[in-house]
Design a protein around this motif. Structure first.
Motif, PDB file in Angstrom:
ATOM      1  N   GLU A 174     -21.600 114.130  41.539  1.00 48.54           N
ATOM      2  CA  GLU A 174     -22.059 114.776  40.300  1.00 48.54           C
ATOM      3  C   GLU A 174     -21.755 116.259  40.285  1.00 48.54           C
ATOM      4  N   TYR A 175     -20.489 116.568  40.564  1.00 51.58           N
ATOM      5  CA  TYR A 175     -20.070 117.966  40.558  1.00 51.58           C
ATOM      6  C   TYR A 175     -19.838 118.422  39.121  1.00 51.58           C
ATOM      7  N   GLN A 176     -20.330 119.612  38.785  1.00 55.39           N
ATOM      8  CA  GLN A 176     -20.146 120.157  37.442  1.00 55.39           C
ATOM      9  C   GLN A 176     -18.835 120.951  37.415  1.00 55.39           C
ATOM     10  N   TRP A 177     -17.799 120.361  36.796  1.00 56.68           N
ATOM     11  CA  TRP A 177     -16.523 121.078  36.734  1.00 56.68           C
ATOM     12  C   TRP A 177     -16.626 122.225  35.756  1.00 56.68           C
ATOM     13  N   GLY A 178     -16.018 123.321  36.082  1.00 55.64           N
ATOM     14  CA  GLY A 178     -16.048 124.466  35.167  1.00 55.64           C
ATOM     15  C   GLY A 178     -14.709 125.165  35.142  1.00 55.64           C
ATOM     16  N   TRP A 179     -13.645 124.417  34.827  1.00 55.96           N
ATOM     17  CA  TRP A 179     -12.309 125.020  34.822  1.00 55.96           C
ATOM     18  C   TRP A 179     -12.203 126.174  33.840  1.00 55.96           C
ATOM     19  N   GLN A 180     -13.028 126.124  32.756  1.00 55.30           N
ATOM     20  CA  GLN A 180     -12.904 127.191  31.752  1.00 55.30           C
ATOM     21  C   GLN A 180     -13.250 128.564  32.335  1.00 55.30           C
ATOM     22  N   ASN A 181     -13.977 128.607  33.434  1.00 55.75           N
ATOM     23  CA  ASN A 181     -14.348 129.900  34.028  1.00 55.75           C
ATOM     24  C   ASN A 181     -13.273 130.467  34.945  1.00 55.75           C
ATOM     25  N   ILE A 182     -12.265 129.657  35.271  1.00 56.26           N
ATOM     26  CA  ILE A 182     -11.306 130.066  36.289  1.00 56.26           C
ATOM     27  C   ILE A 182     -10.263 131.073  35.791  1.00 56.26           C
ATOM     28  N   PRO A 183      -9.701 130.910  34.572  1.00 58.89           N
ATOM     29  CA  PRO A 183      -8.616 131.832  34.163  1.00 58.89           C
ATOM     30  C   PRO A 183      -8.980 133.297  34.276  1.00 58.89           C
ATOM     31  N   ARG A 184     -10.257 133.658  34.073  1.00 60.87           N
ATOM     32  CA  ARG A 184     -10.563 135.089  34.124  1.00 60.87           C
ATOM     33  C   ARG A 184     -10.425 135.676  35.522  1.00 60.87           C
ATOM     34  N   TYR A 185     -10.338 134.825  36.526  1.00 59.12           N
ATOM     35  CA  TYR A 185     -10.084 135.364  37.869  1.00 59.12           C
ATOM     36  C   TYR A 185      -8.598 135.638  38.089  1.00 59.12           C
ATOM     37  N   PHE A 186      -7.783 135.155  37.138  1.00 61.05           N
ATOM     38  CA  PHE A 186      -6.358 135.518  37.147  1.00 61.05           C
ATOM     39  C   PHE A 186      -6.164 136.776  36.304  1.00 61.05           C
ATOM     40  N   PHE A 187      -6.479 136.654  34.997  1.00 61.42           N
ATOM     41  CA  PHE A 187      -6.385 137.797  34.080  1.00 61.42           C
ATOM     42  C   PHE A 187      -7.602 137.787  33.184  1.00 61.42           C
ATOM     43  N   TYR A 188      -8.112 138.934  32.852  1.00 62.58           N
ATOM     44  CA  TYR A 188      -9.217 138.985  31.907  1.00 62.58           C
ATOM     45  C   TYR A 188      -9.078 140.226  31.040  1.00 62.58           C
ATOM     46  N   LYS A 189      -9.755 140.123  29.869  1.00 58.22           N
ATOM     47  CA  LYS A 189      -9.704 141.247  28.936  1.00 58.22           C
ATOM     48  C   LYS A 189     -10.930 142.106  29.188  1.00 58.22           C
ATOM     49  N   ALA A 190     -10.727 143.369  29.510  1.00 58.75           N
ATOM     50  CA  ALA A 190     -11.858 144.241  29.818  1.00 58.75           C
ATOM     51  C   ALA A 190     -12.126 145.163  28.638  1.00 58.75           C
ATOM     52  N   ASP A 191     -13.423 145.390  28.332  1.00 58.29           N
ATOM     53  CA  ASP A 191     -13.803 146.388  27.322  1.00 58.29           C
ATOM     54  C   ASP A 191     -14.039 147.696  28.053  1.00 58.29           C
ATOM     55  N   THR A 192     -13.130 148.635  27.857  1.00 56.83           N
ATOM     56  CA  THR A 192     -13.317 149.925  28.521  1.00 56.83           C
ATOM     57  C   THR A 192     -13.857 150.922  27.503  1.00 56.83           C
ATOM     58  N   PRO A 193     -15.003 151.501  27.749  1.00 61.72           N
ATOM     59  CA  PRO A 193     -15.500 152.514  26.809  1.00 61.72           C
ATOM     60  C   PRO A 193     -14.656 153.781  26.904  1.00 61.72           C
ATOM     61  N   VAL A 194     -14.333 154.336  25.727  1.00 57.30           N
ATOM     62  CA  VAL A 194     -13.593 155.601  25.703  1.00 57.30           C
ATOM     63  C   VAL A 194     -14.587 156.692  25.329  1.00 57.30           C
ATOM     64  N   LYS A 195     -14.705 157.702  26.185  1.00 61.87           N
ATOM     65  CA  LYS A 195     -15.790 158.683  26.013  1.00 61.87           C
ATOM     66  C   LYS A 195     -15.263 160.067  25.688  1.00 61.87           C
ATOM     67  N   ALA A 196     -16.095 160.822  24.982  1.00 60.51           N
ATOM     68  CA  ALA A 196     -15.732 162.195  24.640  1.00 60.51           C
ATOM     69  C   ALA A 196     -15.766 163.033  25.902  1.00 60.51           C
ATOM     70  N   PRO A 197     -14.748 163.875  26.119  1.00 61.69           N
ATOM     71  CA  PRO A 197     -14.678 164.660  27.357  1.00 61.69           C
ATOM     72  C   PRO A 197     -15.599 165.882  27.334  1.00 61.69           C
ATOM     73  N   PHE A 198     -16.023 166.294  26.144  1.00 63.93           N
ATOM     74  CA  PHE A 198     -16.904 167.485  26.064  1.00 63.93           C
ATOM     75  C   PHE A 198     -17.651 167.435  24.729  1.00 63.93           C
ATOM     76  N   ASP A 199     -18.635 168.322  24.505  1.00 62.35           N
ATOM     77  CA  ASP A 199     -19.342 168.380  23.217  1.00 62.35           C
ATOM     78  C   ASP A 199     -18.347 168.768  22.142  1.00 62.35           C
ATOM     79  N   SER A 200     -18.323 167.991  21.045  1.00 65.13           N
ATOM     80  CA  SER A 200     -17.283 168.265  20.055  1.00 65.13           C
ATOM     81  C   SER A 200     -17.609 167.601  18.725  1.00 65.13           C
ATOM     82  N   THR A 201     -16.750 167.870  17.743  1.00 64.05           N
ATOM     83  CA  THR A 201     -16.878 167.270  16.423  1.00 64.05           C
ATOM     84  C   THR A 201     -15.627 166.434  16.153  1.00 64.05           C
ATOM     85  N   VAL A 202     -15.820 165.270  15.505  1.00 64.71           N
ATOM     86  CA  VAL A 202     -14.670 164.450  15.139  1.00 64.71           C
ATOM     87  C   VAL A 202     -14.012 165.088  13.929  1.00 64.71           C
TER      88      VAL A 202
END
Lengths: 244, 319
Positions: free
Chosen positions: B33-61
Motif C-alpha cells: 500500500e505504497y502511496q505513489w507521488g510521481w507528481q512531486n518528483i519533477p520539481r527536484y529536477f527543475f522548479y520555478k522559483a518566486d524571487t522577490p525583487v526588493k528596493a535597494p534604498f528608500d525611494s519613490t517609483v
C-alpha cells in the motif's frame, strides 16, 4: 664500415646458458653486400640484431663507422639512425598510413620539415614500386607490398648500412621476387648490406661475400662461387645439400 | 534461416518475461500500500522559483514600463540616486508615485532553477570527470613503472596496485577523509576525488600494462631501429596502438568510476546519491526518488558507453 671483434652473445635459460653467438669476427667494407646463411638456430639473426643494438651482446666489440657499441657512452639512437633494418615480419606501424610510416622517424630523428620528409617519402615509395597506395593503412597491402614499404621506411633515414633479417621468409612465394628485386637494385646502387636469408639464388647473384654460420660461429666464408661450388667444411656441404 | 523463422517466438518470450517481472513488482508494491507521488518528483529536477525583487534604498517609483510579460520599475531616491528593477508584469506590487523603503518588495520574478537532483547529478559528473582524468594520469605513470626495468619503480607501482586492489573503496574513502584529510587539512572534495582517482588509477595501470604488453615487440624494435628514442617509441608507436586495444576495458573502468563515485556521499559530498538520500528522508517518496536516481546514473553511463562505441568504430579504419 662494420667491424666486429669476437662477439659473444649468451642467453641465460632456465637450464643453463646458450651461446647464441660465439666469437664472431667480421669486417664489412663500405658498399659490400654480405649474405649470412645457415641452419635455423645458428645465431645469424641474433648476430644481425646485435649489429644495431636490438640485442645486447655479452662480450666483444662491434664498431659501426668507428663507434663501438660496447662503449656505454655511445648514443645508440644516433647509431641506429645510420643503420636501417628490415624485419621478417615487416613491423610496419599499423595505425599509420604508408606515407606516415615513412615520415614519422624523419620528423622525430632527422628533424626534417614536412615538405622535405614528404618529398623523400614519395621518391622512395616510387623507387620500391608503391605508387597508388600511399594513403592506405598497411593492413590493406599485400605482404610483398608491406615489405617494400618497410624497406622504403628504413631508407628514408638515409642509412649508411642496411640490415635484412630474413626479409622474404614470411612472404607468399609469388611475392618473394618483388622484394628481392628491390634489394638487388639497392645492392647495385652501392648500399652496404648485411642480409640474413634462405634465398640461395639471391646470395649467389648479389652477394660479394657469403658467410655460413652454425652454432653461433662462422664456419665458412668466401665468394658465392667458392661457397656454392667448392665449400671446404663438411657442415657447409651438408647444409647446401639440404637447401639446394 | 532457422533463427529467422522462429525470431518472433523469442521476441515474444522476452516481452512476456519483462511484463511478468514488471507485473510481479506492481503486485508486490500494491500489497504494501505504497502511496505513489510521481507528481512531486519533477520539481527536484527543475522548479520555478518566486524571487522577490526588493528596493535597494528608500525611494519613490518614478516610472513603470510594461513590455510583454516583464515590467521595469524606475526608482529615484531623495538624493537623486536612480535604480531600475525588472519584475514579472503580473506580479508587480507597486504603483507609479509610490514611496518605498529600503528592502520593500517591488514585485516578483519567476525563474526556472535546477533542483537538488540535477545539482547532485552535476556534482557526480564533475567529480567523476576530474577523477577519470587524474586516474588516467596515475594509471599511465603506474602502468609504465610496472614495465620499467628499474626495480624501485617496479616495486613502488606493484605495491600501490596491490594495496589499492586489496582494500575496499569505502574504507579508502574513510581513510582519505578522516585520516589524510585531517592530517593535511584537505576539504572533502579533494579527499573524495583523491580516493576515487587512486582507486581507479590502480585498475587503469593494470589495463595500460596489459595493453602495452599486447603490442608485438617488433613494433618497438622497428621504431628503435629507425633511431627513435624510448620516449618517442612509446608516444608515437606503442601507446597509440595500445590505447586502441584498451579502449573498451578503459571505458568499462570509467563507467565503474561513475558508479563508484556514489560512495563519496558518505563523506557528505552532495552528489546524486546524497541528494537522493536527502530528498527521500524529507519527502518519504523513497520509491520514486531511488528509481529516478538509478535512471539518472543509467543515462550517463549509457551515454558514455555509446560514445566509446562510436570512438571504437572510428579507430577501426586502420585495421
Amino acid at each position: 664500415m662494420i667491424k666486429t671483434e669476437n662477439v659473444i652473445k649468451v642467453f641465460h635459460t632456465g637450464s643453463g646458458e646458450v651461446r647464441a653467438v660465439d666469437g664472431v669476427t667480421l669486417h664489412v667494407k663500405s658498399g659490400e653486400v654480405v649474405v649470412i646463411v645457415g641452419p635455423s638456430g645458428s645465431g645469424k639473426s641474433t648476430f644481425l640484431r646485435c649489429l644495431n643494438g636490438l640485442e645486447n651482446f655479452s662480450e666483444g666489440h662491434i664498431r659501426i663507422d668507428g663507434q663501438d657499441l660496447a662503449d656505454r657512452h655511445v648514443n645508440m639512437n644516433k647509431v641506429r639512425a645510420e643503420v636501417g633494418m628490415v624485419f621478417q615480419q615487416f613491423n610496419l606501424f599499423p595505425h599509420k598510413t604508408v606515407l606516415e610510416n615513412l615520415t614519422l622517424a624523419q620528423y622525430r630523428v632527422r628533424h626534417r620539415s614536412k615538405k622535405e620528409a614528404l618529398i623523400k617519402a614519395e621518391a622512395l615509395l616510387k623507387k620500391v614500386g608503391i605508387h597508388a597506395k600511399v594513403d592506405e593503412y598497411p593492413s590493406r597491402l599485400s605482404g610483398g607490398q608491406q615489405q617494400r614499404v618497410a624497406i622504403a621506411r628504413a631508407l628514408a633515414m638515409d642509412p649508411k648500412v642496411m640490415l635484412f633479417d630474413e626479409p622474404t621468409s614470411a612472404l607468399d612465394p609469388e611475392m618473394v621476387g618483388e622484394v628481392l628485386d628491390v634489394m638487388k637494385q639497392l645492392a647495385r646502387e652501392g648500399m652496404t648490406m648485411v642480409v640474413v636469408t634462405h634465398e640461395m639464388g639471391f646470395a649467389r647473384e648479389v652477394a660479394d661475400r657469403v658467410i655460413f654460420m652454425d652454432e653461433g660461429k662462422i664456419v665458412e666464408e668466401g665468394t658465392p662461387e667458392h661457397f656454392f661450388t667448392a665449400p671446404r667444411e663438411e657442415r657447409a656441404k651438408l647444409f647446401l645439400k639440404q637447401v639446394l | 534461416m532457422k533463427y529467422q523463422q522462429h525470431g518472433w517466438f523469442w521476441r515474444l518470450l522476452l516481452v512476456v518475461i519483462l511484463l511478468a517481472g514488471a507485473g510481479q513488482m506492481w503486485y508486490a508494491v500494491n500489497n504494501v500500500e505504497y502511496q505513489w507521488g510521481w507528481q512531486n518528483i519533477p520539481r527536484y529536477f527543475f522548479y520555478k522559483a518566486d524571487t522577490p525583487v526588493k528596493a535597494p534604498f528608500d525611494s519613490t517609483v518614478t516610472a513603470i514600463t510594461v513590455e510583454g510579460d516583464s515590467a521595469t520599475v524606475l526608482l529615484t531616491s531623495e538624493s537623486g540616486e536612480k535604480a531600475s528593477l525588472t519584475v514579472d508584469a503580473k506580479d508587480l506590487r507597486v504603483k507609479a508615485g509610490e514611496e518605498l523603503f529600503d528592502d520593500d518588495t517591488a514585485g516578483y520574478l519567476h525563474q526556472w532553477k535546477t533542483g537538488q537532483l540535477m545539482k547532485g547529478l552535476w556534482v557526480t559528473i564533475w567529480i567523476s570527470a576530474v577523477s577519470s582524468v587524474v586516474a588516467l594520469i596515475i594509471g599511465m605513470v603506474a602502468g609504465l613503472c610496472r614495465l620499467s626495468s628499474n626495480f624501485t619503480l617496479r616495486g613502488l607501482a606493484g605495491l600501490y596496485i596491490e594495496v589499492i586492489r586489496g582494500t575496499p573503496l569505502l574504507v579508502q574513502i574513510y581513510i582519505a577523509y578522516f585520516l589524510i584529510g585531517t592530517v593535511y587539512n584537505l576539504n572533502r572534495e579533494v579527499c573524495g576525488i583523491g580516493a576515487l582517482s587512486l582507486f581507479a588509477g590502480a585498475y587503469v595501470a593494470e589495463i595500460i600494462r596489459a595493453g602495452i604488453q599486447a603490442i608485438p615487440k617488433g613494433q618497438a624494435e622497428a621504431a628503435r631501429s629507425l633511431g627513435m628514442n624510448s620516449f618517442q617509441t612509446m608516444k608515437d608507436v606503442v601507446l597509440p596502438q595500445a590505447f586502441k586495444k584498451i579502449l573498451p576495458p578503459l571505458a568499462g573502468q570509467f563507467i565503474s568510476l561513475i558508479k563508484d563515485s556514489s560512495l563519496v556521499s558518505i563523506i557528505s559530498i552532495i552528489d546524486l546519491t546524497k541528494a537522493g538520500r536527502d530528498i527521500a528522508s524529507s519527502t518519504f517518496a523513497t520509491f520514486e526518488i531511488w528509481i529516478s536516481v538509478a535512471a539518472m546514473y543509467f543515462v550517463i553511463t549509457t551515454l558514455l558507453s555509446q560514445l566509446v562505441y562510436y570512438m571504437e568504430r572510428r579507430f577501426r579504419i586502420s585495421d
